[in-house]
Structures are given as C-alpha cells and as structure tokens.
Design a protein around this motif. Structure first.
Motif, PDB file in Angstrom:
ATOM      1  N   ALA A  14       0.649  -1.203   0.070  1.00  0.00           N
ATOM      2  CA  ALA A  14      -0.098  -0.234   0.091  1.00  0.00           C
ATOM      3  C   ALA A  14       0.896   1.315  -0.001  1.00  0.00           C
ATOM      4  O   ALA A  14       1.832   1.403   0.737  1.00  0.00           O
ATOM      5  CB  ALA A  14      -0.894   0.160   1.199  1.00  0.00           C
ATOM      6  N   GLY A  15       0.575   2.173  -0.695  1.00  0.00           N
ATOM      7  CA  GLY A  15       1.265   3.333  -0.900  1.00  0.00           C
ATOM      8  C   GLY A  15       2.177   3.499  -2.093  1.00  0.00           C
ATOM      9  O   GLY A  15       2.697   4.615  -2.436  1.00  0.00           O
ATOM     10  N   ASP A  16       2.573   2.348  -2.530  1.00  0.00           N
ATOM     11  CA  ASP A  16       3.685   2.114  -3.852  1.00  0.00           C
ATOM     12  C   ASP A  16       2.969   2.539  -5.010  1.00  0.00           C
ATOM     13  O   ASP A  16       1.580   2.717  -5.197  1.00  0.00           O
ATOM     14  CB  ASP A  16       4.085   0.723  -3.953  1.00  0.00           C
ATOM     15  N   GLY A  66      -7.168  11.343  -9.286  1.00  0.00           N
ATOM     16  CA  GLY A  66      -6.064  12.001  -8.385  1.00  0.00           C
ATOM     17  C   GLY A  66      -4.734  10.923  -7.887  1.00  0.00           C
ATOM     18  O   GLY A  66      -3.606  11.515  -7.485  1.00  0.00           O
ATOM     19  N   ARG A  67      -5.004   9.817  -8.264  1.00  0.00           N
ATOM     20  CA  ARG A  67      -4.014   8.620  -8.133  1.00  0.00           C
ATOM     21  C   ARG A  67      -3.464   8.090  -9.306  1.00  0.00           C
ATOM     22  O   ARG A  67      -2.329   7.642  -9.317  1.00  0.00           O
ATOM     23  CB  ARG A  67      -4.377   7.687  -7.050  1.00  0.00           C
ATOM     24  N   PHE A  68      -4.410   7.902 -10.194  1.00  0.00           N
ATOM     25  CA  PHE A  68      -4.262   7.070 -11.558  1.00  0.00           C
ATOM     26  C   PHE A  68      -3.973   8.116 -12.858  1.00  0.00           C
ATOM     27  O   PHE A  68      -4.836   9.033 -12.440  1.00  0.00           O
ATOM     28  CB  PHE A  68      -5.184   5.958 -11.674  1.00  0.00           C
ATOM     29  N   MET A  83      -0.223   4.214 -11.814  1.00  0.00           N
ATOM     30  CA  MET A  83      -1.106   4.198 -10.595  1.00  0.00           C
ATOM     31  C   MET A  83      -0.174   4.536  -9.090  1.00  0.00           C
ATOM     32  O   MET A  83       0.958   3.683  -8.955  1.00  0.00           O
ATOM     33  CB  MET A  83      -1.517   2.804 -10.406  1.00  0.00           C
ATOM     34  N   ASN A  84      -0.443   5.645  -8.506  1.00  0.00           N
ATOM     35  CA  ASN A  84       0.293   5.951  -7.532  1.00  0.00           C
ATOM     36  C   ASN A  84      -0.688   5.954  -6.155  1.00  0.00           C
ATOM     37  O   ASN A  84      -1.788   5.720  -6.292  1.00  0.00           O
ATOM     38  CB  ASN A  84       0.418   7.383  -7.650  1.00  0.00           C
ATOM     39  N   SER A  85      -0.060   5.677  -5.227  1.00  0.00           N
ATOM     40  CA  SER A  85      -0.725   5.744  -3.696  1.00  0.00           C
ATOM     41  C   SER A  85      -1.717   4.432  -3.660  1.00  0.00           C
ATOM     42  O   SER A  85      -2.979   4.657  -3.642  1.00  0.00           O
ATOM     43  CB  SER A  85      -1.261   7.119  -3.366  1.00  0.00           C
ATOM     44  N   LEU A  86      -1.168   3.373  -4.181  1.00  0.00           N
ATOM     45  CA  LEU A  86      -2.095   2.022  -4.383  1.00  0.00           C
ATOM     46  C   LEU A  86      -2.675   1.709  -3.310  1.00  0.00           C
ATOM     47  O   LEU A  86      -2.039   1.935  -1.937  1.00  0.00           O
ATOM     48  CB  LEU A  86      -1.361   1.175  -5.301  1.00  0.00           C
ATOM     49  N   LYS A  87      -3.920   1.365  -3.237  1.00  0.00           N
ATOM     50  CA  LYS A  87      -4.513   0.654  -1.792  1.00  0.00           C
ATOM     51  C   LYS A  87      -4.849  -0.620  -1.936  1.00  0.00           C
ATOM     52  O   LYS A  87      -4.973  -1.137  -3.122  1.00  0.00           O
ATOM     53  CB  LYS A  87      -6.012   1.498  -1.738  1.00  0.00           C
ATOM     54  N   PRO A  88      -5.078  -1.364  -1.121  1.00  0.00           N
ATOM     55  CA  PRO A  88      -5.604  -2.928  -0.931  1.00  0.00           C
ATOM     56  C   PRO A  88      -6.737  -3.023  -1.769  1.00  0.00           C
ATOM     57  O   PRO A  88      -6.911  -4.174  -2.767  1.00  0.00           O
ATOM     58  CB  PRO A  88      -5.745  -3.324   0.350  1.00  0.00           C
ATOM     59  N   VAL A 119      -2.563  -7.085 -10.582  1.00  0.00           N
ATOM     60  CA  VAL A 119      -2.208  -6.136  -9.529  1.00  0.00           C
ATOM     61  C   VAL A 119      -2.539  -6.392  -8.125  1.00  0.00           C
ATOM     62  O   VAL A 119      -3.670  -6.666  -7.928  1.00  0.00           O
ATOM     63  CB  VAL A 119      -2.600  -4.765  -9.854  1.00  0.00           C
ATOM     64  N   THR A 120      -1.635  -6.648  -7.384  1.00  0.00           N
ATOM     65  CA  THR A 120      -1.901  -7.155  -5.965  1.00  0.00           C
ATOM     66  C   THR A 120      -1.359  -6.162  -4.793  1.00  0.00           C
ATOM     67  O   THR A 120      -0.156  -5.537  -5.015  1.00  0.00           O
ATOM     68  CB  THR A 120      -1.511  -8.552  -5.535  1.00  0.00           C
ATOM     69  N   VAL A 121      -2.312  -5.459  -4.050  1.00  0.00           N
ATOM     70  CA  VAL A 121      -1.724  -4.523  -3.214  1.00  0.00           C
ATOM     71  C   VAL A 121      -1.870  -5.119  -1.820  1.00  0.00           C
ATOM     72  O   VAL A 121      -3.085  -5.178  -1.223  1.00  0.00           O
ATOM     73  CB  VAL A 121      -2.478  -3.087  -3.376  1.00  0.00           C
ATOM     74  N   SER A 122      -0.636  -5.284  -1.183  1.00  0.00           N
ATOM     75  CA  SER A 122      -0.611  -5.745   0.245  1.00  0.00           C
ATOM     76  C   SER A 122      -0.875  -4.664   1.322  1.00  0.00           C
ATOM     77  O   SER A 122      -0.441  -3.452   0.842  1.00  0.00           O
ATOM     78  CB  SER A 122       0.305  -6.690   0.662  1.00  0.00           C
ATOM     79  N   SER A 123      -1.449  -4.735   2.411  1.00  0.00           N
ATOM     80  CA  SER A 123      -1.605  -3.747   3.447  1.00  0.00           C
ATOM     81  C   SER A 123      -0.729  -3.887   4.308  1.00  0.00           C
ATOM     82  O   SER A 123       0.252  -4.700   4.554  1.00  0.00           O
ATOM     83  CB  SER A 123      -3.164  -3.884   4.055  1.00  0.00           C
TER      84      SER A 123
END
Length: 123
Positions: A14-16, A66-68, A83-88, A119-123
């Motif tokens: 998350a955040g990457d 605002g993120r993508f 894709m910025n500030s990625l979330k789970p 795309v997998t976003v871990s917390s």
C-alpha cells in the motif's frame, strides 16, 4: 485483427506505485479510444480510466481520480496507466481495451480486450 497485450502488473505494498502498459497491434492505433478496466475477485469488471484517440480528453472512475493517470503514445502504439498511492482495494486483474472511434466508461463501447495483468496491493 487487433491485439492488446498488457504488462507491468505485480505485487506491491500500500502506498507504492505501478505503471501498466498496453501494446496495441493489428490496426491504426490513433483510430481507437483506449480504456482500462479491472476485475476484483468476486466482483464485476469495472471502469478505471479512458482516453480519447487523440489523448485530448481523459476520464476516470471516482475512486482513482488524483491517483491514476492514463496516457497514450500514438507513435509507439501504447497506452499506459500510472498508478500511485495504491490501496489494497485496487487489487484486481487490470484489462486494456480498445474502442473504434469513441469510447468512454461503458464496457460495451470496447470491441477488443487484452488478457489482463494482475495487480496485488498488500496492506
């Protein structure tokens, strides 16, 4: 026959940030609007972002504004999704799609689809 090949997916925290790319072949790229969609496990496929054939207009789903950032390079026949500030909750298979002429957030506008990239976003 139009072919779309996505790349750039992966596992991040998350955040990457990640940058997805889609390579287009088989027709004149600049005749097509391009879109990104995603499908999370157990959910319907949903719109993420779209860009007109010229790149002059872009559209985003509210949760990614605002993120993508979607962009295209008509000289290289590619469309990208930064894709910025990625979330789970961004975890999904991301699909690139092409719509001849006009295309926006409606999946039925798009005639061609890629195979998707995870795309997998871990917390």
């Amino acid at each position: 026959q139009v072919q779309l090949v996505e790349s750039g997916g992966g596992l991040v925290q998350a955040g990457d940030s990640l940058r997805l790319s889609c390579a287009f072949s088989g027709d004149t790229f600049s005749r097509y609007a391009m879109g990104w969609f995603r499908q999370a496990p157990g959910k319907e496929r949903e719109f993420v972002a779209a860009i007109t054939w010229s790149g002059g207009a872009t559209y985003y789903e509210d949760s990614v504004k605002g993120r993508f950032t979607i962009s295209r390079d008509n000289a290289k026949n590619t469309v990208n999704l930064q894709m910025n500030s990625l979330k789970p909750e961004d975890t999904a298979v991301y699909y690139c799609a092409a719509a001849y002429g006009l295309g926006n957030r409606h999946q039925e506008d798009y005639e061609y689809w890629g195979q998707g990239t995870q795309v997998t976003v871990s917390s």
